[in-house]
Design an enzyme around this catalytic site. Structure first.
Site, mmCIF file in Angstrom:
data_model
loop_
_atom_site.group_PDB
_atom_site.id
_atom_site.type_symbol
_atom_site.label_atom_id
_atom_site.label_comp_id
_atom_site.label_asym_id
_atom_site.label_seq_id
_atom_site.Cartn_x
_atom_site.Cartn_y
_atom_site.Cartn_z
ATOM 1 N N SER B 76 0.267 -1.702 0.224
ATOM 2 C CA SER B 76 -0.038 0.029 0.205
ATOM 3 C C SER B 76 0.592 1.394 -0.029
ATOM 4 O O SER B 76 2.052 1.002 -0.754
ATOM 5 C CB SER B 76 -0.798 -0.210 1.024
ATOM 6 O OG SER B 76 -1.924 0.820 1.465
ATOM 7 N N ASP B 198 -9.895 -4.336 -5.812
ATOM 8 C CA ASP B 198 -9.560 -3.386 -4.265
ATOM 9 C C ASP B 198 -10.164 -2.163 -4.588
ATOM 10 O O ASP B 198 -9.958 -1.607 -5.602
ATOM 11 C CB ASP B 198 -7.941 -3.887 -4.806
ATOM 12 C CG ASP B 198 -7.053 -2.805 -3.488
ATOM 13 O OD1 ASP B 198 -7.705 -1.398 -2.680
ATOM 14 O OD2 ASP B 198 -5.373 -2.550 -3.113
ATOM 15 N N HIS B 226 -7.163 -5.080 -0.401
ATOM 16 C CA HIS B 226 -6.213 -4.596 -0.276
ATOM 17 C C HIS B 226 -5.136 -5.523 0.440
ATOM 18 O O HIS B 226 -4.225 -5.014 0.323
ATOM 19 C CB HIS B 226 -6.567 -3.017 0.541
ATOM 20 C CG HIS B 226 -5.549 -2.413 0.269
ATOM 21 N ND1 HIS B 226 -5.497 -2.040 -0.803
ATOM 22 C CD2 HIS B 226 -4.879 -1.616 1.106
ATOM 23 C CE1 HIS B 226 -4.295 -0.492 -0.836
ATOM 24 N NE2 HIS B 226 -3.942 -0.857 0.628
#
Lengths: 665, 250
Positions: B76, B198, B226
Site C-alpha cells: 500500500s 481492491d 487490499h
C-alpha cells in the site's frame, strides 16, 4: 427430565430459526471470498433490501467510502490475523441512502483442517451509542477549545497584568504628586521620582528613613496623630504638613492615603503655590473691599464737607458775637454753648468718617444692629442731603448679629447712596430694622431656618426695571453716568451679606420705589454691648497740683492743652517731641505725675515713647491722644489710655481724673 | 529483504509472507513510526507531514543495517515510500515489490485514483471520530481473549497497535499525497502486485504505476481486497518469489 428434553427438542426446530431471523441484532455469513451467503431478517430490514438482494454482495459494499477503507486497512487484516474482530464502529448505507450506525463483530469459522468455512458477522444497532460517542467527542472538543481558550485567556491575562503593571509603573514614575509606601511605623519603603523633583531628595536619601526626619518640627505632633488615624480609616480629607527640601526650606503638601496590607499608601499634593495664591487672593479681596469702601467714602465726603461748612458757619458767627465787649452774660453763655455743641457735632462727623475709612481686615464681631443704625444715621443724613427725609424705625429690643461692623456700615452707605440717586435727591428714605424676621427664599436659594435681622431701606424713587433687577448686584454694573459711580456699591452689599451668612433682597416697582432688605443671621449674645460712655457735663475730679508732662509737636494744640490743664488744677510742663520728653523725665520721672502725649509726631512718636516709659517707669501713668484712629487700630493700644482728638476740656479732665493717682488724704 | 507495512497495521501484516523468504534472504520487518513498537516520542509532525519523512526513515534504517542491492517489499502506501527511498538511495535496493500501490488516491484530470476529495475528507473525518469506538473498545476485547493465550499475548503487546493521533496524520499524508512524478527515474526492477476488487487501489491505478515505472512487471492476483499478503499469502509469496528469480526465471 423427559418433559424438559421434549421441550428443548421443540425449541431447536422452530425457535432457533425465529431467533436467528428476528433477534435484535443483525447476522450475516460471508464466504472466504468475501461474498455474503446468508443474512437474517433484522439486518435485511436495517439495510432496507430484501435478503435475497443482499446475498452474493460483499459486506463492504454496504459501507460508506471511509468504512470501505477502514474495512480494508483494519478490519480485514485483523480478522485474517486473529480470527475475529469485535466492536468496530461502522456506518451501513441503507437502500434509501440514509446511514445506520452499527457495531460490528466478526469471527472466522474454520473447518477441521483449518480452512476458512465462513465468516460470521454480527451487527448491533449503535445509534444510541454513536450519539453518545458524538456527544462525548463534542464535549471533549468543547473542553479542548475551552482549554485553548483558557490558555489564551491566561496569556491575555498575563499580558494584561503585565500591561497593567507597566501602566502602574508609569503612573508611579510620572505622577506630579509625591507617592509613598511606608510601613506602620512611618518608615518609607518606596518613593516616586516626584520627591526628587519637588524636594530635591534622592530615593536613597528617603527609603529606610522615617518621615519624621523630613517633617517641619512644628508639624511633627499633628502629623504623628494623622498617621495614627490612617491606621483605622483611610485619610480622605487631605492633611497638610510641611516637608523639608534638601536646601533646608519647607514645602507644604496635602496628603491622602490609606493603611492596607500592613503598609501605608499615601499621596501628597504640593500646595505651597496654592497657599501663596490663596494669600494673594485674600489680599486682592481686601483691596477690592477697600476700594468699595473708598467709593462710599467718596460719596460721604461731599456731604460731610457741606455739613462742615454749616458747622463752621455757626462757630464763626458765634465767635464773632463773643468778641463783642457788650455781650450780655446770657447771650455769651448761649453762644459758647452753640460753639461747644457744634464742635461736638463736627467731631462726631469726622470721627465717623475716619472710622469708616479706616483700613482694616475683615473681622466679624458681635454687635447690636439697632445701636449701629443709630450711630450711622447722622452719617446717612450727610449722604442723602437735606431734601431727603430720613425716617428710622428701630425697635427697642436689642438685635445682635455677628458680622464685620465696617462692612455693615459700608453696605448701609452704599444702599443709601443708591436710594438717594434713585430719588434724584428728593423724597423719603425709610430705614427699618425688623428683628423678628426670617430668611425667605431669594433668587433660587432655599429659605434658611432661624431668626434674621432684617435691615431694609425703602426709597420713593424711580424703581428698577425688572430686566435689570437681576443684574444690580454684579460688580461694575451701573446705570449711572460716568463719574457718578463705579458700580461697586451694591456688589459690596451682596458680598457682605453672603459672607455673613445672610442675603440681600430687592423689591422694586417702577415709579413707586425700591426696597433693599439686608438679612443677617441673629445670635443670642448680649455680650458685646458697648460700655456706655460717660457723657459731658457730669462732674469729674479737679486736679490737685499734680504735674502733667505734655508732649505735643503742634504749638497751638500744646498751648490749648496747657491752658485747659491749668484751668482744672494741674501743673504742666511742655515737651515738643518724644525725645525731649524722655530727657525731661530722666531715669525715674521724678517730679511728674502723668504723661499726656500726642501719638503722631515727628521722631519716635507717642506709642514708642509710651512703651519706653512703661518699661523704664512702670508706675508713671500715660495718656495718649490721637485724631488718627487707624494708627491705634493697627498697632493696638498696648494698654494705654487713649483720648480721641478733637477732645473737650471735660473729656480731658475726666480721663485724667481716672488715670492720675490721687494724693492720699 | 525489507518488508514495510501499510497504513492501518504494523509489521504483523507480513507474518504470513516474510517467513517464506528467510531461507533465501536476510529478512527485515519494521514498524513505521506511530505503529507497533515504534518510539512514539520520535514523532515529528513536520517531518512526517509527507511521505518523504517516512522514506528518510527507510533509508536510514537500511543504511544502519548495511542493506545494499536488496529487495524492498512495500504494501500500500509503503510501496510509494519504497519508491521515494529508492530514489534517495538507489544503491539500497536492486528490486522493489509494490503490493497494491497508489501514487495518488485522489482522482485528477486524466487520472483515476479511485477517490474524490469529499470522499477522502469523509475518511479523514471518520478516522478523527472513530478511534474512540475502535481503539478503546479493542483493548478490553484483546485483553479478554483468554481462550487463545498465544495470540492474545502478542496482541496485547503490539499487534496492529497504532497511535490514534499519529495514525490520523499518517492517513492525511497518505491519502492526500501525489507521488506520480516520482515514478519516473526509478532504476530498480519493480513488481506491481495488483489484487482484484481492491477499493483502495483499483486496477486502473496498478496499470498506471506499471506504465510509469520504466523497469516494471505487473501481476494481477486472484485474491480480492487490499491485503493479499493476509488474505492470500501463498499467492502473494508465489508472485514475489517468481519475480525475484528474475526475468524468464520460471
Amino acid at each position: 427430565m423427559s418433559d424438559t428434553a421434549v421441550g428443548s427438542q421443540a425449541l431447536d426446530v422452530d425457535d432457533l430459526e425465529d431467533l436467528f431471523e428476528n433477534a435484535p441484532c443483525g447476522y450475516a455469513s460471508t464466504l472466504p471470498n468475501g461474498r455474503i451467503s446468508k443474512v437474517n431478517h433484522t439486518l435485511a430490514i436495517w439495510l432496507g433490501h430484501p435478503a435475497e438482494q443482499i446475498v452474493g454482495r460483499r459486506f463492504l459494499d454496504f459501507l460508506n467510502i471511509a468504512g470501505k477503507i477502514y474495512y480494508e486497512t483494519h478490519f480485514a487484516p485483523m480478522l485474517r490475523m486473529q480470527g475475529f474482530f469485535n466492536e468496530v464502529a461502522l456506518d451501513l448505507r441503507r437502500a434509501d441512502g440514509t446511514m445506520v450506525p452499527v457495531l460490528v463483530n466478526a469471527v472466522v469459522r474454520k473447518d477441521a483442517v483449518g480452512g476458512v468455512r465462513f465468516i460470521r458477522i454480527t451487527v448491533f444497532n449503535a445509534s444510541d451509542r454513536r450519539r453518545y460517542e458524538r456527544e462525548m467527542l463534542e464535549a471533549r472538543r468543547v473542553a479542548e477549545r475551552a482549554t485553548v481558550a483558557l490558555q489564551d485567556l491566561n496569556l491575555t491575562l498575563e499580558a494584561r497584568v503585565a500591561e497593567r503593571a507597566r501602566a502602574l509603573d508609569r503612573a508611579w514614575r510620572l505622577s506630579p504628586d509625591l507617592l509613598a509606601i511606608a510601613d506602620a511605623q512611618g518608615t518609607l519603603l518606596a518613593v516616586n521620582a516626584a520627591w526628587t523633583d519637588l524636594l530635591g531628595w534622592e530615593a536613597s536619601d528617603l527609603v529606610g528613613h522615617g518621615f519624621a526626619g523630613f517633617t517641619h518640627p512644628d508639624d511633627l505632633e499633628p502629623t504623628r496623630a494623622a498617621l495614627g488615624r490612617i491606621m483605622t480609616a483611610p485619610l480622605v480629607e487631605p492633611y497638610e504638613y510641611r516637608l523639608r527640601h534638601v536646601d533646608g526650606t519647607y514645602r507644604q503638601f496635602a496628603w491622602t492615603g490609606a493603611f492596607e496590607d500592613g503598609q501605608i499608601y499615601a499621596t501628597g499634593r504640593h500646595t505651597t503655590v496654592e497657599h501663596e495664591q490663596a494669600a494673594a487672593l485674600v489680599q486682592a479681596e481686601e483691596a477690592l473691599r477697600q476700594s468699595q469702601k473708598l467709593e462710599a467714602v467718596g460719596q460721604l465726603t461731599g456731604g460731610v464737607a457741606h455739613d462742615f461748612n454749616n458747622l463752621l458757619t455757626i462757630i464763626r458767627s458765634s465767635v464773632d458775637f463773643l468778641r463783642r465787649p457788650d455781650l450780655p452774660e446770657d447771650r455769651r453763655i448761649r453762644y459758647m454753648d452753640a460753639v461747644s455743641d457744634t464742635v461736638d457735632r463736627a467731631a462726631k462727623l469726622t470721627g465717623q468718617l475716619l472710622a469708616f475709612a479706616r483700613r482694616q481686615t475683615l473681622k466679624p464681631e458681635v454687635f447690636n444692629v439697632g445701636e449701629r443704625l443709630h450711630d450711622v444715621a447722622d452719617m446717612l443724613d450727610t449722604v442723602t442731603g437735606a431734601r431727603i427725609h430720613v425716617v428710622i424705625e428701630i425697635p427697642d429690643e436689642p438685635c445682635f448679629v455677628m458680622a464685620d461692623v465696617s462692612q455693615f456700615e459700608t453696605s448701609l452707605v452704599n444702599m443709601a447712596v443708591n436710594a438717594r440717586d434713585a430719588m434724584d435727591g428728593e423724597g423719603t428714605l425709610r430705614l427699618r430694622l425688623d428683628h423678628t424676621g426670617t430668611l425667605p427664599p431669594i433668587r433660587g436659594h432655599a429659605a434658611a431656618p432661624g431668626r434674621f435681622a432684617c435691615v431694609s431701606l425703602t426709597d420713593t424713587g424711580t424703581g428698577i426695571a425688572p430686566d435689570q433687577v437681576a443684574r444690580i448686584f454684579e460688580p461694575f454694573f451701573t446705570t449711572k453716568e460716568v463719574g457718578k459711580g463705579t458700580g461697586l456699591g451694591l456688589s459690596q452689599v451682596f458680598g457682605f451679606a453672603k459672607q455673613s451668612g445672610g442675603d440681600v433682597e430687592v423689591e422694586s416697582v417702577l415709579d413707586r420705589g425700591t426696597t433693599f432688605t439686608l438679612y443677617l443671621p441673629q445670635i443670642d449674645a448680649g455680650m458685646s454691648e458697648r460700655p456706655a460712655t460717660a457723657r459731658d457735663g457730669e462732674d469729674f475730679p479737679m486736679g490737685d497740683g499734680q504735674c502733667v508732662l505734655i508732649v505735643e509737636d503742634n504749638v497751638e494744640v500744646g498751648r490749648f492743652a496747657t491752658q485747659i490743664l491749668e484751668d482744672i488744677g494741674y501743673r504742666t510742663t511742655w515737651a515738643a517731641n518724644a525725645e525731649e520728653a524722655l530727657e525731661k523725665l530722666g531715669a525715674d520721672g521724678a517730679g511728674f505725675d502723668v504723661v499726656f502725649s500726642d501719638v503722631v509726631m515727628p521722631g519716635m512718636g507717642g506709642i514708642a515713647l509710651a512703651k519706653i516709659l512703661q518699661r523704664r517707669i512702670p508706675d508713671l501713668p500715660i495718656l495718649l491722644a490721637s485724631g488718627y484712629s487707624h494708627v491705634l487700630s493697627q498697632d493696638g493700644l498696648h494698654g494705654f489710655e487713649l483720648l480721641h482728638k478733637p477732645y473737650s476740656a471735660d473729656q480731658l479732665g475726666r480721663i485724667l481724673g481716672k488715670v492720675v493717682p490721687r494724693s492720699q488724704d | 529483504m525489507v518488508f514495510a507495512h501499510g497504513f492501518g497495521c504494523d509489521q504483523n501484516m507480513w507474518r504470513f509472507v516474510a517467513p517464506a523468504f528467510e531461507e533465501s534472504h536476510r529478512t527485515i520487518v519494521f514498524d513505521h513510526i506511530g505503529a507497533g513498537g515504534s518510539d512514539l516520542t520520535a514523532y515529528d509532525a513536520d517531518k512526517y507531514a509527507s511521505l518523504d519523512g517516512y522514506a528518510d526513515d527507510v533509508v536510514e534504517l537500511c543504511r544502519g543495517l548495511s542493506v545494499t542491492g536488496g529487495v524492498f517489499v512495500g504494501h500500500s502506501v509503503s510501496a510509494m515510500i519504497g519508491i521515494l527511498a529508492a530514489k534517495k538511495a538507489p544503491e539500497l535496493f536492486e528490486s522493489l515489490v509494490l503490493v497494491c500501490p497508489s501514487p495518488r488516491y485522489l482522482d485528477d484530470y486524466g487520472y483515476v485514483g479511485g477517490f474524490t476529495r469529499p470522499q477522502v475528507e469523509e475518511l479523514l473525518e471518520f478516522l478523527d471520530t472513530n478511534h474512540m469506538g475502535w481503539s478503546q473498545a479493542m483493548a478490553p476485547v484483546i485483553m479478554g481473549n483468554a481462550d487463545r493465550p498465544e495470540l492474545g499475548e502478542e496482541l496485547t503487546n503490539s499487534f496492529c497497535r497504532t497511535d490514534p493521533d499519529i495514525a490520523r496524520r499518517f492517513a492525511r499524508a497518505t491519502f492526500l499525497a501525489d507521488n506520480r512524478a516520482d515514478l519516473a527515474g526509478v532504476t530498480a526492477r519493480c513488481l506491481v502486485i495488483q489484487s482484484s476488487e481492491d477499493v483502495i487501489a483499483p486496477q486502473e491505478v496498478g496499470d498506471y504505476v506499471h506504465r510509469h515505472l520504466a523497469n516494471s512487471e505487473l501481476v494481477l492476483l486472484d485474491a480480492t481486497g487490499h491485503c493479499p499478503n493476509l488474505s492470500a499469502p501463498e499467492e502473494t509469496i508465489q508472485a514475489i518469489a517468481t519475480f525475484l528469480r528474475g526475468p524468464g526465471g520460471e
